[in-house]
Design an enzyme around this catalytic site. Sequence first.
Site, short mmCIF file in Angstrom:
data_model
loop_
_atom_site.label_atom_id
_atom_site.label_comp_id
_atom_site.label_asym_id
_atom_site.label_seq_id
_atom_site.Cartn_x
_atom_site.Cartn_y
_atom_site.Cartn_z
N HIS A 194 0.43 4.81 -5.99
CA HIS A 194 1.56 4.28 -5.21
C HIS A 194 1.23 2.90 -4.65
O HIS A 194 2.05 1.97 -4.77
CB HIS A 194 1.87 5.25 -4.06
CG HIS A 194 2.81 4.70 -3.03
ND1 HIS A 194 4.17 4.91 -3.07
CD2 HIS A 194 2.58 3.93 -1.93
CE1 HIS A 194 4.73 4.31 -2.04
NE2 HIS A 194 3.78 3.71 -1.33
N GLU A 195 0.05 2.76 -4.06
CA GLU A 195 -0.31 1.47 -3.45
C GLU A 195 -0.47 0.38 -4.51
O GLU A 195 -0.03 -0.76 -4.31
CB GLU A 195 -1.60 1.63 -2.63
CG GLU A 195 -1.50 2.59 -1.46
CD GLU A 195 -0.39 2.24 -0.48
OE1 GLU A 195 -0.04 1.04 -0.36
OE2 GLU A 195 0.14 3.15 0.17
N HIS B 234 2.83 -1.05 -5.61
CA HIS B 234 3.35 -2.17 -4.82
C HIS B 234 2.88 -3.51 -5.39
O HIS B 234 3.64 -4.47 -5.46
CB HIS B 234 2.89 -2.06 -3.36
CG HIS B 234 3.64 -1.06 -2.54
ND1 HIS B 234 5.01 -1.10 -2.37
CD2 HIS B 234 3.20 0.01 -1.82
CE1 HIS B 234 5.38 -0.10 -1.58
NE2 HIS B 234 4.32 0.59 -1.24
N GLU C 20 9.27 1.32 -1.24
CA GLU C 20 8.51 2.57 -1.22
C GLU C 20 8.93 3.49 -2.37
O GLU C 20 8.09 4.11 -3.02
CB GLU C 20 8.71 3.27 0.12
CG GLU C 20 8.04 2.59 1.29
CD GLU C 20 6.53 2.53 1.13
OE1 GLU C 20 5.92 3.58 0.83
OE2 GLU C 20 5.96 1.45 1.29
#
Length: 268
Positions: A128-129, A132, A191
């Site tokens: 997920h990070e 970004h 997100e």
Amino acid sequence: MLLSLSRCVLILSAVCVAVACAKSPLGRNQLKIYSSAQLAGMGEQAFDGMKAEQKVSTKVVTNQFVSCVADAITKNVPKSVFAGEWELVVFDDPQVNAFALPGGKIGVYTGLLEVTENQEQLAAVIGHEVGHVIAEHGNERMSSSTLIGIGMEATNALLETKQIANNNLIMAAIGAGVQVGLQLPFSRTHESEADLIGLDLMAMSGFAPEQSVKLWENMSKASGGARQPELLSTHPLPTTRIDNLQKNMPAAQTKFAAASIRPNCKKQ
């Protein structure tokens, strides 16, 4: 006043061109007015500062586990995003968090390991990070903030030119509208995109994607269920995230089945 307003119009025109040209990995139009080199430099500087200011974990087993997961994930990040060797630091801190920065930097807090039960759940967070970074959300957030500043400046110029009364009240209203109407939903969009990019990334890296759902169930429990209304939150509710992940799970499971490796990262 006219010069200032003309400058704003010119900059806004250039921004419109940028919006038309840039798209996120999921096909959404993006505003990106900073170069990748600028963002990488900022990421490196911020990361160096954090290493100097925060306690770094020296626990070998913990570092090996997190490195094993992060290495598997970053091998599947396109070289166009970052072609060098990713740097990982485990911070000895109880907060349940992790981050990735442009320039190939990943930080994981030891508190996160109390919530992630296995390698798959940690992979969901790191994916997920890194998602970004892949989507250049940092560039987009900074560019959006720049645009908002220019827009406020132009609006203020127009209001002063027309000598509208109660200028400060009007500007305050516009500012509040920007925060609730643009910045907060904008963050939720980032997100949600990072969730889906991370889902595919963990699956391609050989981590069972269905564990991402379990992760957010754990996150919800860890938060104690105390959440403000989603309209005023910068992050989607865990239930919203889980619904989006489940909708995209069949495609992720196909990528998982096709993955050539199955990491075996041991959590002690």
